[in-house]
Write a protein that holds these residues in place. Sequence first.
Motif, short mmCIF file in Angstrom:
data_model
loop_
_atom_site.label_atom_id
_atom_site.label_comp_id
_atom_site.label_asym_id
_atom_site.label_seq_id
_atom_site.Cartn_x
_atom_site.Cartn_y
_atom_site.Cartn_z
N THR A 177 -7.00 35.62 -9.52
CA THR A 177 -6.45 36.10 -8.26
C THR A 177 -5.27 35.26 -7.82
O THR A 177 -5.12 34.10 -8.20
CB THR A 177 -7.51 36.08 -7.15
OG1 THR A 177 -7.94 34.73 -6.94
CG2 THR A 177 -8.71 36.94 -7.53
N THR A 178 -4.43 35.87 -6.98
CA THR A 178 -3.31 35.15 -6.36
C THR A 178 -2.91 35.88 -5.09
O THR A 178 -3.12 37.09 -4.96
CB THR A 178 -2.10 35.07 -7.31
OG1 THR A 178 -1.07 34.28 -6.68
CG2 THR A 178 -1.53 36.43 -7.61
N THR A 179 -2.37 35.12 -4.14
CA THR A 179 -1.78 35.70 -2.94
C THR A 179 -0.28 35.45 -2.89
O THR A 179 0.37 35.80 -1.92
CB THR A 179 -2.42 35.10 -1.68
OG1 THR A 179 -2.26 33.68 -1.71
CG2 THR A 179 -3.90 35.44 -1.60
N SER A 180 0.24 34.83 -3.95
CA SER A 180 1.67 34.50 -3.97
C SER A 180 2.50 35.77 -4.13
O SER A 180 2.16 36.66 -4.92
CB SER A 180 1.98 33.55 -5.12
OG SER A 180 3.36 33.33 -5.23
N ALA A 190 -5.66 45.33 -5.61
CA ALA A 190 -5.10 44.52 -4.53
C ALA A 190 -5.85 44.84 -3.24
O ALA A 190 -6.24 45.98 -3.00
CB ALA A 190 -3.61 44.81 -4.35
N THR A 191 -6.06 43.81 -2.41
CA THR A 191 -6.69 44.07 -1.12
C THR A 191 -5.76 44.89 -0.23
O THR A 191 -6.20 45.77 0.51
CB THR A 191 -7.06 42.76 -0.44
OG1 THR A 191 -5.87 41.94 -0.33
CG2 THR A 191 -8.11 42.00 -1.23
N ALA A 232 -1.02 44.69 -6.80
CA ALA A 232 -1.26 43.60 -7.75
C ALA A 232 -0.36 43.85 -8.95
O ALA A 232 -0.39 44.94 -9.53
CB ALA A 232 -2.72 43.56 -8.17
N ARG A 235 1.53 38.32 -9.54
CA ARG A 235 1.87 38.12 -8.13
C ARG A 235 1.26 39.22 -7.29
O ARG A 235 0.81 40.26 -7.80
CB ARG A 235 3.39 38.08 -7.92
CG ARG A 235 4.11 39.39 -8.13
CD ARG A 235 5.53 39.28 -7.65
NE ARG A 235 6.31 40.48 -7.87
CZ ARG A 235 7.33 40.85 -7.10
NH1 ARG A 235 7.67 40.13 -6.06
NH2 ARG A 235 8.01 41.94 -7.36
N ALA A 236 1.25 38.98 -5.97
CA ALA A 236 0.76 39.97 -5.00
C ALA A 236 1.93 40.42 -4.14
O ALA A 236 2.71 39.61 -3.65
CB ALA A 236 -0.33 39.36 -4.13
N GLY A 278 -1.39 40.81 0.44
CA GLY A 278 -2.81 40.79 0.12
C GLY A 278 -3.12 39.87 -1.04
O GLY A 278 -2.33 39.02 -1.44
N THR A 279 -4.32 40.05 -1.58
CA THR A 279 -4.75 39.29 -2.75
C THR A 279 -4.73 40.20 -3.97
O THR A 279 -5.27 41.30 -3.94
CB THR A 279 -6.17 38.74 -2.55
OG1 THR A 279 -6.18 37.87 -1.42
CG2 THR A 279 -6.65 37.99 -3.78
N SER A 335 -5.90 40.83 -7.79
CA SER A 335 -6.92 40.47 -8.78
C SER A 335 -6.53 41.11 -10.10
O SER A 335 -6.43 42.35 -10.19
CB SER A 335 -8.31 40.95 -8.34
OG SER A 335 -8.69 40.33 -7.13
#
Length: 911
Positions: free
Chosen positions: A672-675, A710-711, A715, A762-763, A767-768, A770
């Motif tokens: 996961t990442t939020t970047s 993605a939340t 994603a 990256r996001a 969001g996050t 995955s």
Amino acid sequence: PYTITGRATNQSYTVRVVAKNTIGVTTTVNSNEVAALTATAAPTALVATGGPGQVGLTWTAAAGATSYKILRGTTSGSLVEVASGVTGTTHTNTGLVNGTTYFYAVRAFNGTDSVSSNEVSARPISAFAISSVTGPTATTLAVAWGAATGADSYDLRYGTVSGTYTTTLTGVTSPSTITGLTAGTTYYVQVVAKNAVGTGTSVASAQASGATNSIPVLSTPADQTNEADLSTVVNFTLSDANDLLTCSGAVTATSSNTALITNGGLTVGGTIPNCTVTVTPLAYQTGTSTITLTATDGKNPVSTSFLMTVTPCVVDSIAWETQPTGMTAGNLFGTAPRVSLRRANGTLCMSNLDPVSIDVATDPSVQQDATVTGVNAVIPSGGYALFSDARMERSGTGFNIEASQNGVTSALSGNFNVTALAASKIIFLQQPLTNEPNTTLLPTPSVRTTDVYGNYVNLANVTINLSLQSNEELAVLGGTLSRTTPTNGVNSYSGLTVSKPGFFFIRATPTNGWAAVDSNTFQILDITPQNTVATIEMLQAPIINNGTQTTYNRASTNFGTDLLDGTTTYTWQLVTNNVSTTKTGTIRLRNGGTTVVSVTGVPMNLSAPTLYTTAIPNANISANSSWSLSVRQGSPRIYSSRIIAKQVGANRTLVHIPMSSVENTSTTGAVTTTSSTQVNPSEGNFPVYSWNKAEFDNVIGYTFSMTGKATTGSACAALYDKLTDTQIGGEACRANTAEGYASVEIPTDFMPTTAELEVRIRAIGGGTASIYKAALTVKIVNVVKMKAIQILGASTPALATSRDQVEYRSKNNRGDYGTGLVSEYVNCIAKANTAGAGTFVLKTHGANTVGISGATNVTASTINFTSQAGYTSLEAGPLVPVNGANHYLNYTHTSGSFALSHCLLSTEVAY
């Protein structure tokens, strides 16, 4: 009278006088007899010592003297008696006039005066006083005194103990300055008035005292660094032992670099002892300046300094000030985008002059290649960047752009549209590719109408004629060569053939006067059909099912008949167990929403990973099929799932290269990442793959794919060359909260000749993201060289014990490749968490059991790792395998602990 001389002094003599005559017989008459003393000797060693209004006399006694007489005069030799009856050998003559020289002699008296002593002189000196003792500086005292009448010179003596004077200054005058003293110290002083009349006269003043001035004590601030356009408050201390000072009154500050910080930009404040200097640079300026602080008490200045470094302000965020609005293709934005650069506290970052760029973040264009053209990078001014000369050429609905500077990225802009211009040319939508003579060109070449920038514009009734261009004689382009565009503006020229081998291109010529366009050069080959095996890994992280009926789209794969031909059979290989105590397991392979095959009856309490092999009916596979896994009962853990396509007499195939290996402690198996910028996950999750384009011939395309969710927002994953730090092709993005598949086509000329391929993620949208897996698919026609790649072992954070990785079994298909030269290799990437040694070896076994007794090592498959500091790729082979045998990887732990990124079994075939 008669004086008898030559007598002894102070001696009693008896005398008689005899009167005589000579008449006749002499007549004598005696007088009476008397006695008398001779006078004493004169006093000796007379010394005169002057004083205030007096002179003190001392002498050596004269033997026999009963008293002494003092003679004085103001002229030498003219002395008169001024005192008598002096019985001692000292006398103080008082009532004198200071400054007058007096001459003295002394006579002894014993009834008779002696002769005078030696003559001496002295001049009385008046009493005087020290009027002031002050400390003008830290190392001096100023001493002043009144004049002493009768003095010709003065001595000044001083010391640090009362009554003890360790140093004397001679021949001084009032006022006089004593130098070389110690700051803040009390000194005791005395002045001596002197003259040299006679033996000299000295009169000392009363003792006085005074202290030297204390130097102000100024601390040295530490060197400072701050961003431009911000004031810096610098603390320092000031004290003075004997003066009452104020920070602003006693301290001044100066700058060595007034182009950066003027003296007016330095403000001193605070209350002693805690003072401050506020440093305010000129707007937008950066650099260094030495700030000098000088404190004075009016007598002694003292200075110190520190270095002030002013750096460009750090941009923490980029905010949209003016949102972009749409335009027609090739023109400026309807409203020029404008952003501001902000610090972490939200204030404008006005001094930062690094370029700010804008680019397309969300690309709704059909071509997926939209960029911002014109001037898409500007130098900010006053904290703002205005893109007045930026434009876009690619059309689409719902674009977003983002601004970035040095890794800081803005939020997405608002949506805007770019409108295509009127149709004015044609392009090849699908280029002709390598094929064999008199065989329908696949994929079908197509031509479509576009505007001047290549934007797709639907325009009907444009007649376009095709012709074959080549140096080959007698080659014929067969099929329907003249077509008129339908309403969507696309002509698909199905059924085209070329009659002879060679290199060709097709020219498309519109009949309405537009310019003709040429296709890429393609080759017609005499192709020899080959046997191939395509292995497609669906799962690169375990799936843990909790007993609920779930479809796992994280295992999604697009795989169909698109690039497969010949006689093809399909097999599904599954490795699973079942921890349920109440139900047997059922796992389904689904194409779209339809179950194609199932593995049922996975036993309850089956802890050992077990291999299941199931044939997939050809009728259930179509072009561009989309596959997923579904668990319908039991609580299985799915370790690996792969589709194997065995082709006989194939001209086309594909190679599926897994680019991730995510076995971690989470149940999701996701990274996961939020970047919002591309990040490079650990090589334990996304290994580096050594790419060599020369290992493949006749590649007609590449697909980069991923599964994720993605939340919010999207994603995204992209393929990068680690060596050059460049992105290869576009991003594959999944804009959904549900697990799913996304892919992006990479043109053949985008792939480098060699590279270290890695996946970055990256996001988008805050969001996050995955990411479950990623893969690169290589599409091949006229099979000359190819690879089939299977996972033997996925990422394991800490290998500290020996283990059989039977959960990632493979099968040897060496005999399925026909007459090609087959070579197989094992490749592992690992690093040492702690120094040690471990060995990977490929085991072959004939039964579907775990750690089967009698399993044997595959010759030449041993890989030894010894304390690798970073992730290191090691390869063993070519192997000497047993055709058709089941394989699994065994790890023998010797010492230390290793992190495994992955192990792959690579089958390389050259025909």
